[in-house]
Structure formats: structure tokens, C-alpha cells
Scaffold this motif. Structure first.
Motif, PDB file in Angstrom:
ATOM      1  N   ARG A 125       0.942  -1.129  -0.028  1.00 42.68           N
ATOM      2  CA  ARG A 125      -0.040   0.059  -0.012  1.00 42.68           C
ATOM      3  C   ARG A 125       0.850   1.354  -0.012  1.00 42.68           C
ATOM      4  N   HIS A 126       2.188   1.113  -0.368  1.00 33.77           N
ATOM      5  CA  HIS A 126       3.117   2.184  -0.502  1.00 33.77           C
ATOM      6  C   HIS A 126       3.895   2.166  -1.725  1.00 33.77           C
ATOM      7  N   ILE A 127       3.628   2.992  -2.760  1.00 36.01           N
ATOM      8  CA  ILE A 127       4.283   2.849  -3.942  1.00 36.01           C
ATOM      9  C   ILE A 127       5.195   4.153  -4.065  1.00 36.01           C
ATOM     10  N   ASP A 128       6.654   3.979  -4.509  1.00 32.10           N
ATOM     11  CA  ASP A 128       7.589   5.000  -4.679  1.00 32.10           C
ATOM     12  C   ASP A 128       7.891   5.284  -6.146  1.00 32.10           C
ATOM     13  N   THR A 129       7.537   6.502  -6.638  1.00 31.60           N
ATOM     14  CA  THR A 129       7.852   6.660  -7.882  1.00 31.60           C
ATOM     15  C   THR A 129       8.824   8.010  -7.972  1.00 31.60           C
ATOM     16  N   ALA A 130       8.999   8.499  -9.182  1.00 33.13           N
ATOM     17  CA  ALA A 130       9.799   9.851  -9.403  1.00 33.13           C
ATOM     18  C   ALA A 130       9.584  10.345 -10.535  1.00 33.13           C
ATOM     19  N   ARG A 131       9.547  11.645 -10.672  1.00 34.61           N
ATOM     20  CA  ARG A 131       9.505  12.071 -12.024  1.00 34.61           C
ATOM     21  C   ARG A 131      10.514  11.823 -13.062  1.00 34.61           C
ATOM     22  N   GLY A 132      11.792  11.730 -12.307  1.00 33.54           N
ATOM     23  CA  GLY A 132      13.068  11.189 -12.983  1.00 33.54           C
ATOM     24  C   GLY A 132      12.950   9.613 -13.594  1.00 33.54           C
TER      25      GLY A 132
END
Length: 273
Positions: free
Chosen positions: A45-52
Motif C-alpha cells: 500500500r506504499h508505492i514509490d516513484t519519481a519524475r526522473g
């Protein structure tokens, strides 16, 4: 003691699921969509993304298409490392929110204290400008929490000098043999949660005989042992995989490493050195 249902509590009282699913190096499109879909189905339930990373839209589509309400998913994204101006940060967050199809992000991070092509350079003035944009986003609700990534003690001290808010999070490279104890100690003393990316040393630790010997004592994989190690160090792990069986395995962390074995793991050298 379930990694999928436990939480850390940030300094502002916001709860953050204690295990994150990382999407670094997962290409936009079907790869990212399928990986996040699988992770959500497995209970993350925790998703880590980035613009990069270039995959925010696919991450958002997977969340939207899942049976999990958006309000039950903690989403992190990041300001590109090369953006060191106030307006640049404002514009980049707006772009991320558009790609995520949302009016807020749960955690917004400055991806690094310096551009990736100039690692180690001093951008303290630019970081202060960018941080002011993150503080504004926190105060008006576009970000529920804010933080940094790859910041050293010196970087954190410089940022704190002119800040209205301390970072809630510092996301750093952290794994058995590479624990950045000075950074962690500073964060602990200042109420900053440490998140650990590359918790498997980008795969380098998987063939480590010493770590494997400890894992075998618990009937667990090296990956499970390494992720459990972070949790017992009060560091939030961010494992990444595109293999469904490994995505599920990485979340099965309901065991306890003994103090003796923790000490043994603490004494190991960096497998990437």
C-alpha cells in the motif's frame, strides 16, 4: 508484526506503510503498470516513484485500475535532482500531479542535493529555493508530507538553516554493509524517518555467502533477511522487482532476526565496495 500492515509515523503524525514498493528502473508502460498492479494485489500500500523515473503515469494507471481505493495507497514521487529553483519545483510538482491524475501526493522528495551529472557539488542555495516550494506544497495540501533523498548530514544541516519545516523523510541508499550510520543518527535525532533504497544492494548482496548463511538459519531468502534487517533498524525498505513471486516474497517478512545475528550483519562489509 506484518510488514504489509504496519506503519511508521512521520513527525507530522502522518502514517506511512512500513514497506514500500520501489519503481526505480522499471520502464514506463506495461512493465511499470504490471509491477504496480502485482504489488497492490500482493498487499503493498506504499508505492514509490519519481519524475526522473518517467513512469508516474503508469503507476497512476495501475492504482486507478486496481480494487484498492486511492486513499488507501501512499504515493511518493520526487522532484528531479537537477531542478534547483523555486518555480522549477512548483512546475515539476504540477507536472507530476497531472501525470498521477491527482491533486496531491502523499510524500514529495527532493531527489538529490545535486544534479546526477555533478554529484557532490554544492547546491545549498538551490536546495533552499526548491525546499521553499515543497514547504508551500505541504502547507496548501498538494503534498501531505515532504522530504529529501541522498542528503548527507551537511546537506541536511544547510537545509535546516533556513527552513520552516524539517524534512519528514530522508531516502538514502541503505543495505547490509552500507548503513550510513552518521546520516541515520542525525535523522533519528531530528525526527526524520530514514527510508532505504537499494536494500538488496542492487542485487550484489544476493550471492553473499555470509548473508546467505544467516538467512538459512531462518528458512528465509537472502532478500527477505535483508529487508527484515532494515525494518529492525527502523529503516523503511523500498524493494523493487518485476517478478510476481519475488514481489510477494519480499513482503513476507514476519519473522525476527536475533540480536546476535543483527550484530553479525552489522559487522559485514559493503558487498559493492
Amino acid at each position: 508484526m506484518s510488514a504489509l500492515t504496519d506503519h511508521f509515523t512521520l513527525a507530522n503524525g502522518l502514517e506511512i506503510p512500513s514497506l514500500g514498493f520501489g519503481t526505480w528502473q522499471i520502464p514506463d508502460g506495461d512493465d511499470a503498470y504490471d509491477a504496480v498492479t502485482t504489488a497492490l494485489a500482493a498487499g503493498y500500500r506504499h508505492i514509490d516513484t519519481a519524475r526522473g523515473y518517467g513512469n508516474e503515469a503508469s503507476v497512476a494507471r495501475a492504482i486507478a485500475d486496481s480494487d484498492v481505493p486511492r486513499s488507501d495507497v501512499f504515493v511518493t514521487t520526487k522532484l528531479p535532482a537537477e531542478i534547483k529553483t523555486y518555480q522549477g519545483a512548483v512546475d515539476s510538482l504540477a507536472e507530476s500531479l497531472e501525470l498521477l491524475g491527482d491533486d496531491h501526493v502523499d510524500l514529495y522528495l527532493i531527489h538529490a542535493p545535486w544534479p546526477w551529472d555533478d554529484i557532490g557539488s554544492d547546491h545549498s542555495a538551490g536546495n533552499a529555493e526548491a525546499w521553499r516550494a515543497l514547504e508551500d506544497a505541504l502547507e496548501d495540501g498538494r503534498a501531505r508530507s515532504i522530504g529529501v533523498s541522498n542528503f548527507s548530514v551537511s546537506d541536511l544541516e544547510k537545509l535546516a538553516a533556513g527552513a520552516r519545516h524539517r524534512p519528514h523523510v530522508n531516502q538514502i541508499r541503505y543495505f547490509v554493509g552500507h548503513t550510513q550510520d552518521d546520516v541515520v543518527a542525525y535523522c533519528r535525532a531530528n525526527g526524520i524517518l530514514v527510508e532505504g533504497y537499494s536494500p538488496l544492494a542492487t542485487g550484489a548482496i544476493l550471492e553473499d555467502a555470509d548473508v546467505d548463511a544467516v538467512a538459512q538459519r531462518y528458512g528465509r531468502s537472502v532478500a527477505q533477511l535483508c529487508l527484515r534487517y532494515l525494518l529492525q533498524k527502523d529503516v523503511l525498505p523500498l524493494p523493487k522487482s518485476t517478478t510476481p513471486s519475488r514481489i510477494a516474497e519480499n513482503a513476507d517478512l514476519d519473522f525476527t532476526i536475533s540480536d546476535t545475528d543483527l550484530a553479525l550483519l552489522d559487522a559485514l562489509e559493503d558487498p559493492t565496495a
